[in-house]
Design an enzyme around this catalytic site. Structure first.
Site, PDB file in Angstrom:
ATOM      1  N   GLY A   1      32.058 -15.521   6.180  1.00  0.00           N
ATOM      2  CA  GLY A   1      32.673 -16.841   6.090  1.00  0.00           C
ATOM      3  C   GLY A   1      34.065 -16.869   6.683  1.00  0.00           C
TER       4      GLY A   1
ATOM      5  CE1 TYR B   1      32.453 -22.163  -5.630  1.00  0.00           C
ATOM      6  CE2 TYR B   1      33.641 -22.399  -7.704  1.00  0.00           C
ATOM      7  CZ  TYR B   1      33.595 -21.992  -6.382  1.00  0.00           C
ATOM      8  OH  TYR B   1      34.692 -21.389  -5.811  1.00  0.00           O
TER       9      TYR B   1
ATOM     10  N   GLY C   1      38.983 -17.555   4.880  1.00  0.00           N
ATOM     11  CA  GLY C   1      38.357 -16.439   5.583  1.00  0.00           C
ATOM     12  C   GLY C   1      38.887 -16.265   6.985  1.00  0.00           C
TER      13      GLY C   1
ATOM     14  N   GLY D   1      38.786 -21.951   6.992  1.00  0.00           N
ATOM     15  CA  GLY D   1      39.470 -21.795   5.713  1.00  0.00           C
ATOM     16  C   GLY D   1      40.181 -20.476   5.521  1.00  0.00           C
TER      17      GLY D   1
ATOM     18  CB  SER E   1      35.886 -19.124  -8.450  1.00  0.00           C
ATOM     19  OG  SER E   1      36.519 -20.293  -8.941  1.00  0.00           O
TER      20      SER E   1
END
Length: 281
Positions: free
Chosen positions: A12, A166, A18, A16, A143
């Site tokens: 990824g 998520y 990454g 963003g 997260s």
């Protein structure tokens, strides 16, 4: 950690946080394997790294397909005989208000498949390379949003919400981190997880309808801390909130839950042939 001539895979990494991580690693002298789905964004990322004197290559894969995850691992092995750092960063966000339940190519709940199961499989496939390159590191970008896994309904066929999906998938990453650290004891391969920053200015956050309040640079600092900081040498199985060592949801430290998730994951990556398959949405 000295990064010159080190080989690092960042999933990824075409957008963003990454992308920021990949560009910084390239600028520091590492050879960066850039993963993503969009060839245009990938070419721009590779060009940005090379413009600063770094080395980068693009590896395409859709992590919603376990077949493509395996192909990604094969592509890594074909391009290098060493892998010093693996950063599992790719993920799917909550989807925002009213998000509908989706499934992966293999028929699994999409967020569990992409955020957790793809990283589980990719890491497993690349462990021999990481062990051969030791000391090596694995960083799982999780997260602070975490919810205990309901092993009676892991695929969330009842009471679905994008936030729940998520948060469950992100806690899954942390269970995997703690479990894998125990398995890797003595190999000089460490694995740690983190919450990089809250609501970074990323596509994922904006698509969720949230106004960002953290920068991707702050998140990148936290990810790079786990990836390269000398202070983390030999430390493993930890969870960080930003750059501060912290504690995850209690389920992460439940040995029975970790064993249960590992067994389920091994079953799932073998394929859903023994179970009714849902239609891909």
């Amino acid at each position: 950690m000295e990064l010159k001539d080190k080989t690092i895979l960042v999933t990824g990494s075409t957008d963003g946080v990454g992308r920021v991580v990949a560009e910084r690693l390239g600028a520091a002298g590492a050879r960066v394997l850039v993963h993503g789905r969009d060839a245009g964004r990938a070419e721009a990322t590779v060009a940005a790294i090379e413009a600063k004197g770094g080395k980068a290559e693009f590896l395409a894969a859709d992590l919603a397909s376990l077949t493509e995850v395996r192909r990604l691992a094969e592509a890594v092995r074909a391009r290098t005989d060493r892998l010093d750092i693996l950063i599992n960063n790719a993920g799917v966000g909550t989807g925002g208000q009213g998000a509908k339940r989706q499934v992966s190519v293999d028929g699994y709940e999409l967020r569990f498949a992409v955020n957790y199961l793809a990283g589980f499989l990719l890491t497993s496939e690349l462990l021999p390379l990481l062990k051969a390159s030791a000391p090596a590191r694995i960083v799982n970008v999780a997260s602070a949003g975490q919810q205990a896994i309901d092993f009676d309904d892991v695929m969330l066929t009842h009471g679905y919400s994008g936030v729940r999906a998520y948060c469950q998938s992100k806690l899954g990453q942390i269970l995997f981190t703690v479990d894998l650290a125990e398995q890797l004891d003595g190999t000089r391969v460490s694995v740690n997880a983190l919450h990089p920053a809250s609501y970074m200015d990323t596509t994922m956050v904006r698509q969720a309808g949230v106004t960002p309040w953290s920068s991707v640079e702050t998140g990148a600092d936290a990810i790079l801390n786990l990836a390269v900081s000398p202070a983390l040498e030999g430390r493993s199985g930890l969870y960080f909130d930003g750059q501060r060592e912290s504690r995850a949801d209690a389920q992460a430290y439940d040995e029975k839950a970790r064993r249960q998730l590992r067994a389920l994951s091994l079953e799932l990556i073998e394929g859903p042939s023994s179970k009714p398959k849902e239609q891909h949405s």
